[in-house]
Design an enzyme around this catalytic site. Structure first.
Site, PDB file in Angstrom:
ATOM      1  N   LYS A 271       0.830  -1.219   0.000  1.00  0.00           N
ATOM      2  CA  LYS A 271       0.000   0.000   0.000  1.00  0.00           C
ATOM      3  C   LYS A 271       0.860   1.263   0.000  1.00  0.00           C
ATOM      4  O   LYS A 271       0.484   2.266  -0.605  1.00  0.00           O
ATOM      5  CB  LYS A 271      -0.947   0.013   1.211  1.00  0.00           C
ATOM      6  CG  LYS A 271      -2.081  -0.987   1.081  1.00  0.00           C
ATOM      7  CD  LYS A 271      -3.191  -0.710   2.070  1.00  0.00           C
ATOM      8  CE  LYS A 271      -4.343  -1.681   1.866  1.00  0.00           C
ATOM      9  NZ  LYS A 271      -5.407  -1.545   2.855  1.00  0.00           N
TER      10      LYS A 271
ATOM     11  N   LYS B 261      -4.808 -10.093  -5.809  1.00  0.00           N
ATOM     12  CA  LYS B 261      -6.060 -10.346  -5.079  1.00  0.00           C
ATOM     13  C   LYS B 261      -7.102  -9.279  -5.403  1.00  0.00           C
ATOM     14  O   LYS B 261      -6.753  -8.136  -5.721  1.00  0.00           O
ATOM     15  CB  LYS B 261      -5.770 -10.470  -3.579  1.00  0.00           C
ATOM     16  CG  LYS B 261      -5.712  -9.205  -2.852  1.00  0.00           C
ATOM     17  CD  LYS B 261      -5.638  -9.340  -1.354  1.00  0.00           C
ATOM     18  CE  LYS B 261      -5.537  -7.904  -0.884  1.00  0.00           C
ATOM     19  NZ  LYS B 261      -5.416  -7.537   0.392  1.00  0.00           N
TER      20      LYS B 261
ATOM     21  N   LYS C  77     -10.875  -3.478  -3.237  1.00  0.00           N
ATOM     22  CA  LYS C  77     -11.888  -2.433  -3.456  1.00  0.00           C
ATOM     23  C   LYS C  77     -11.367  -1.302  -4.323  1.00  0.00           C
ATOM     24  O   LYS C  77     -12.125  -0.655  -5.025  1.00  0.00           O
ATOM     25  CB  LYS C  77     -12.313  -1.854  -2.108  1.00  0.00           C
ATOM     26  CG  LYS C  77     -13.183  -2.783  -1.293  1.00  0.00           C
ATOM     27  CD  LYS C  77     -13.492  -2.149   0.051  1.00  0.00           C
ATOM     28  CE  LYS C  77     -14.292  -3.101   0.923  1.00  0.00           C
ATOM     29  NZ  LYS C  77     -14.364  -2.633   2.314  1.00  0.00           N
TER      30      LYS C  77
END
Ligand code: TYM
Length: 333
Positions: free
Chosen positions: A116, A198, A201
């Site tokens: 991230k 994966k 969102k």
């Protein structure tokens, strides 16, 4: 078993956007069968959500939606403690104590942080770095035994275990050392457009993520366009990641084994697998979507559930936190 002797199961989802089928198959769906045997605690982690920028109005709406989703997915509010994380600030209080007992080294090793933080260039939000400590606090605050999550949370769970043991060694027995509960199928749902990664969102690729509030048409379109490989028929010997993902999604929705689903499609064109998986997903998601919309119309009902949940969560959290404060050496009067 009485509710006071039941072991604690705890889990949570970030209220960013609507949950997707990864959140559902990897986590929420698996909470439902635990409701009778355990004291379940489920909440919406809005404090975690603000580790990346959120639109305030959307965050508020998504937080209500997350709780409505839990209920629509089968979490009976009479059986579980449901609440919003920021309404129980004891989570933050324990997070600070744990922060002081964690190290920069162990937090830098978290793969989710590494992934991230790459998106933020030179301005990595500090919250992204500290986030796993807040998650450990969420878990340890309630004497949690089991944490049903998807595979991506395994490393965070290990940190929670390490912190529990470290604190217990330093201050005497305080925390239960939690165990992850990770399903065999559905624990890692991959992107429909890039099955090496994966499902998430925030995936910018159109059609990559199937949300629980997608319409039947949208779900169908996303599955029909799912990326597979250059082959045409499902083979028994080996399957590409795209095919594996579709089989796993279907198996997980239907509570079947991977091989049971695979056997249905061996020698058949990919199109059949895509269409059937779309239909299985549509049939599972439609009632959830409709029930969520219905629950969201009744804010008084949701507020009542959240008030009761918050009060019970606080009551439990304060007992443990008070003990932690004493052991750490804070003056309590
Ligand atoms: P979050 O909001 O990213 O995801 C919520 C749950 O969904 C699972 N999940 C997936 N499972 C399968 N395939 C996927 N593609 C997929 N994507 C997500 C996650 O593993 C998770 O179980 N840090 C947590 C939230 C959290 C929490 C906690 C969880 C905060 N405090 C305490 C358990 C206990 C998170 O960001 O999950």
């Amino acid at each position: 078993m009485t509710s006071s002797t039941k072991k604690i199961v705890l889990s949570a989802v970030q209220p960013t956007n609507s949950p997707h089928i990864g959140n559902y198959l990897g986590a929420i769906k698996n909470w439902v069968p635990l409701l009778d045997q355990y004291q379940c605690i489920f909440f919406a982690v809005d404090l975690h959500s603000i580790t990346v920028k959120q639109d305030p109005a959307e965050l508020r709406e998504n937080t209500y939606q997350a709780i409505a989703n839990y209920i629509a997915c089968g979490i009976d509010p009479k059986k579980a403690i449901l609440f919003i994380q920021s309404q129980v600030p004891e989570h933050l209080e324990l997070a600070w104590i744990l922060t002081c007992n964690s190290s920069m080294g162990e937090l830098s090793r978290m793969t989710q942080y590494k992934d991230k933080s790459q998106k933020h260039g030179a301005h990595i939000p500090t919250g992204l770095f500290i986030y796993p400590v807040l998650m450990a606090a969420d878990i340890l605050l309630y004497g949690t035994q089991y944490v049903p999550v998807g595979e991506d949370q395994k490393q965070h769970l290990e940190l929670a275990r390490d912190l529990a043991e470290r604190m217990n060694n330093a201050y005497g027995p305080l925390f239960t050392v939690p165990d992850p509960m990770i399903q065999k199928t559905g624990a890692r749902v991959m992107s429909l457009q890039d099955p090496e990664n994966k499902m998430s969102k925030s995936d910018p690729l159109a059609g990559a993520t199937v949300f629980l509030n997608d319409s039947d048409k949208e779900i169908e379109k996303k599955f029909k366009r799912a990326v597979t490989d250059s082959g045409t028929e499902v083979s028994a010997e080996n399957q590409s990641n795209g095919i594996k993902n579709l089989i796993q999604i279907q198996a997980s929705f239907l509570n079947e084994d991977y091989d049971t689903v695979l056997n249905r499609y061996i020698g058949k064109q990919y199109g059949y697998l895509k269409i059937d998986t779309a239909n299985v997903a549509i049939n599972a998601i439609r009632p959830i979507r409709e029930k969520t919309a219905e629950i969201l119309k009744d804010r008084d009902y949701l507020d009542q559930i959240l008030k009761a949940g918050r009060e019970e969560a606080k009551r439990r959290a304060q007992i443990l936190l008070n003990e932690v404060y004493k052991r750490v050496g804070f003056v309590r009067q």
